[in-house]
Design an enzyme around this catalytic site. Structure first.
Site, PDB file in Angstrom:
ATOM      1  N   TYR A   1       0.893  -0.817   0.231  1.00 42.59           N
ATOM      2  CA  TYR A   1       0.474  -0.208  -0.053  1.00 42.59           C
ATOM      3  C   TYR A   1       1.076   1.274   0.116  1.00 42.59           C
ATOM      4  O   TYR A   1       1.216   1.641   0.594  1.00 42.59           O
ATOM      5  CB  TYR A   1      -0.365   0.179   1.241  1.00 42.59           C
TER       6      TYR A   1
ATOM      7  N   ASP B   1       9.635   2.468   0.393  1.00 40.54           N
ATOM      8  CA  ASP B   1       8.113   3.111   1.125  1.00 40.54           C
ATOM      9  C   ASP B   1       8.722   3.174   2.735  1.00 40.54           C
ATOM     10  O   ASP B   1       7.448   2.549   2.867  1.00 40.54           O
ATOM     11  CB  ASP B   1       7.237   2.917   0.592  1.00 40.54           C
TER      12      ASP B   1
ATOM     13  N   LYS C   1       4.584   9.430   9.066  1.00 42.88           N
ATOM     14  CA  LYS C   1       3.476   8.708  10.387  1.00 42.88           C
ATOM     15  C   LYS C   1       4.551   9.075  11.357  1.00 42.88           C
ATOM     16  O   LYS C   1       4.689  10.159  11.421  1.00 42.88           O
ATOM     17  CB  LYS C   1       3.750   7.523  10.311  1.00 42.88           C
TER      18      LYS C   1
END
Ligand SMILES: Cc1ncc(COP(=O)(O)O)c(C=O)c1O
Length: 414
Positions: free
Chosen positions: A111, A202, A230
C-alpha cells in the site's frame, strides 16, 4: 458502534463516555512516542507563538532535513510534504524526471497511499490490478505494473529500459507484516541498479519504527529514494521524500516542481524535529524496548489464541505486527488469502469491550510508552475475549462485517 475519542495520553485513549482503552492502533502508526508526547507538544507550543506558516523556507525546515539525513541511511537531500500519499507521488515524479523513463513497478499487496495511480493490487483480490476503491480512474495506473513480491524472476521479467522506479514496502506491514526471503531485497537492489531503475522504499510505516534508520538500516539495503511519514511527525501531518543527492537534485534545481501550500509547515516541522530528536537521543533505550514490547504484544495474542483454540498467526518486526486468524502460517501474500478477516474484526470488537483498541484489519502497533502494565492488561482482556470468539467460531455465528450486515442497526460510516 464506532468509538469516539476525546483524549489520548501515552498508551491510552479516552472515549466520549469516559471509558479508557489501552491503544495498540496508535492513530494508524504515528504515535510511536505515545499520545501527546511532551517533547512534541512543547515544541509545537513554542512554534505557535512564532507563526503558523510562512509559505517560505525557515530554519526548522533546514534542521529537520539535517535530522533526516543524519538518521536515514539513503537520505542526502530531503523535501517535505504533508501526508505519505503525497510524498509517494512526489517520489514517482522525481524518479521519472531523473531517469527520463515512465513506467513504475509496484508489488502485490503493498500500500502506498490512496491516490489513483498506485492504489491498485492492494490485496484481497485475485485480480492483481484491481482498484482499491470504486471511483478510481483505471487510466491513471496505465504506466504501473503490479508484480508479485519476494519473487526475483518475476521482477526480472518486468524490468526493461522503460522502468523508472520499483517501489515497495521493505517490510510489507500493510499485508501482514511480511518479511521477504533473506537476500531478496539485496537482489532487487542489484537488479534495479543494473537496469538504471531507481529503487524506492516506502518507509511511511517502518521509518523510525523498526529502527532509527528504518527498515533500510535494519535490513542493510539502501534504496535510491525513501518516503517517510507517520512516526516522523510524532502525531503531526508531515512526510518526506529523501534520497540520493543526484536524484533529489531534480527538486533542488526546480526541474521537478515540488508544490503544496502546507509543505514543511513550521508547526509540523517543529513537531517532527522534536520527535526525531527523541528517537535519536534515546535510541539506545528506545529501540531495544520497542523490540521487547513488540515481542510481548505478539506473544500475548499467540498464547491466548492457542489457549482458546483459535487458529492465529502473528507476524512481528520490532514495534509493528500483524495478527491473522488463519489455520496455517501466514508468511506470503497467497497465505494472507487463506485468513479469516471477519473473525479478526469480531475479535477487535470483543477487545474494545474489554478496554483494548486495535486496528480491525490486523495491524498491531506499540509505542515507547507501552510497558509491562499495558501488556498485562492486554493479556487479561485477551483471556476473556478469545474464548468468546472461539465459541462464536465453533457455533458458526456470523462475524465481523457479515454480522454488521445482518444486524438491524448498522454502524454509521465514520
Ligand atoms: C506504507 C504506506 N505508504 C503510504 C501511506 C499513505 O500515507 P498517508 O495516509 O499519510 O497518506 C501509508 C498509510 O497508511 C502507508 O502505510
Amino acid at each position: 458502534m464506532p468509538v469516539s475519542f476525546v483524549g489520548g495520553s501515552g498508551p491510552r485513549l479516552t472515549d466520549v463516555d469516559g471509558n479508557e482503552y489501552v491503544d495498540f492502533a496508535l492513530a494508524y502508526g504515528p504515535m510511536l512516542l505515545g499520545h501527546s508526547p511532551s517533547a512534541v507538544v512543547e515544541a509545537v507550543h513554542r512554534q505557535i507563538d512564532k507563526g503558523l506558516g510562512y509559505g517560505a523556507s525557515h530554519p526548522l525546515e533546514l534542521a529537520l532535513a539535517e535530522a533526516v539525513c543524519r538518521t536515514v541511511p539513503s537520505a542526502e537531500l530531503c523535501a517535505f510534504s504533508n501526508t505519505g500519499s503525497e510524498a509517494v507521488h512526489a517520489a514517482l515524479r522525481i524518479a521519472r524526471a531523473a531517469t527520463g523513463r515512465r513506467r513504475i513497478v509496484k508489488f502485490r499487496g503493498h500500500y502506498h497511499g490512496w491516490l489513483d495511480p498506485l492504489h491498485i493490487g492492494v490485496g484481497g483480490s485475485v485480480d492483481a490490478r484491481e482498484p482499491g476503491t470504486s471511483g478510481q480512474d483505471p487510466d491513471a495506473s496505465r504506466s504501473v505494473d503490479v508484480c508479485p513480491w519476494d519473487d526475483i524472476s518475476a521482477l526480472r521479467k518486468l524490468l526493461d529500459s522503460e522502468v523508472a522506479a520499483v517501489i515497495m514496502e521493505p517490510i510489507a506491514v500493510n499485508r501482514g507484516c511480511l518479511s521477504a526471503t533473506p537476500g531478496y531485497l539485496q537482489a532487487v537492489r542489484e537488479l534495479t541498479a543494473q537496469n538504471g531503475t531507481l529503487l524506492i522504499f516506502d518507509e511511511v510505516i517502518t521509518g523510525f519504527r523498526v529502527a532509527l534508520g528504518g527498515a533500510q538500516q535494519r535490513l542493510g539495503v539502501t534504496p535510491d529514494l525513501t518516503i517517510l511519514g507517520k512516526a516522523m511527525g510524532g502525531g503531526f501531518p508531515i512526510s518526506a521524500v529523501c534520497g540520493r543527492q543526484d536524484v533529489m537534485q531534480e527538486v533542488a534545481s526546480r526541474r521537478v516542481s515540488h508544490m503544496g501550500t502546507f509543505n514543511a509547515n513550521p508547526i509540523c516541522a517543529a513537531a517532527a524535529l522534536a520527535a526525531i530528536g527523541e528517537y535519536e537521543r534515546n535510541a539506545d533505550e528506545i529501540y531495544p524496548a520497542l523490540e521487547e514490547s513488540g515481542i510481548a504484544l505478539g506473544n500475548a495474542f499467540r498464547e491466548s489464541a492457542s489457549a482458546a483454540d483459535v487458529p492465529m498467526h502473528v507476524n512481528q518486526v520490532g514495534a509493528a505486527g500483524y495478527a491473522y486468524i488463519a489455520k496455517s502460517a501466514v508468511l506470503t501474500y497467497d497465505d494472507t488469502l487463506t485468513a479469516d478477516p471477519e473473525a479478526y474484526v469480531r475479535l477487535a470488537e470483543l477487545l474494545l469491550e474489554e478496554g483494548i483498541h486495535v486496528i480491525p484489519r490486523g495491524i498491531l502497533y506499540t509505542s515507547t510508552t507501552h510497558t509491562d502494565r499495558e501488556t498485562s492488561e492486554l493479556e487479561s482482556a485477551l483471556e476473556r475475549a478469545m474464548p468468546r470468539l472461539s465459541s462464536e467460531l465453533a457455533n458458526g455465528e456470523p462475524l465481523g462485517a457479515e454480522r454488521l450486515d445482518n444486524s438491524d442497526s448498522k454502524a454509521p460510516a465514520s
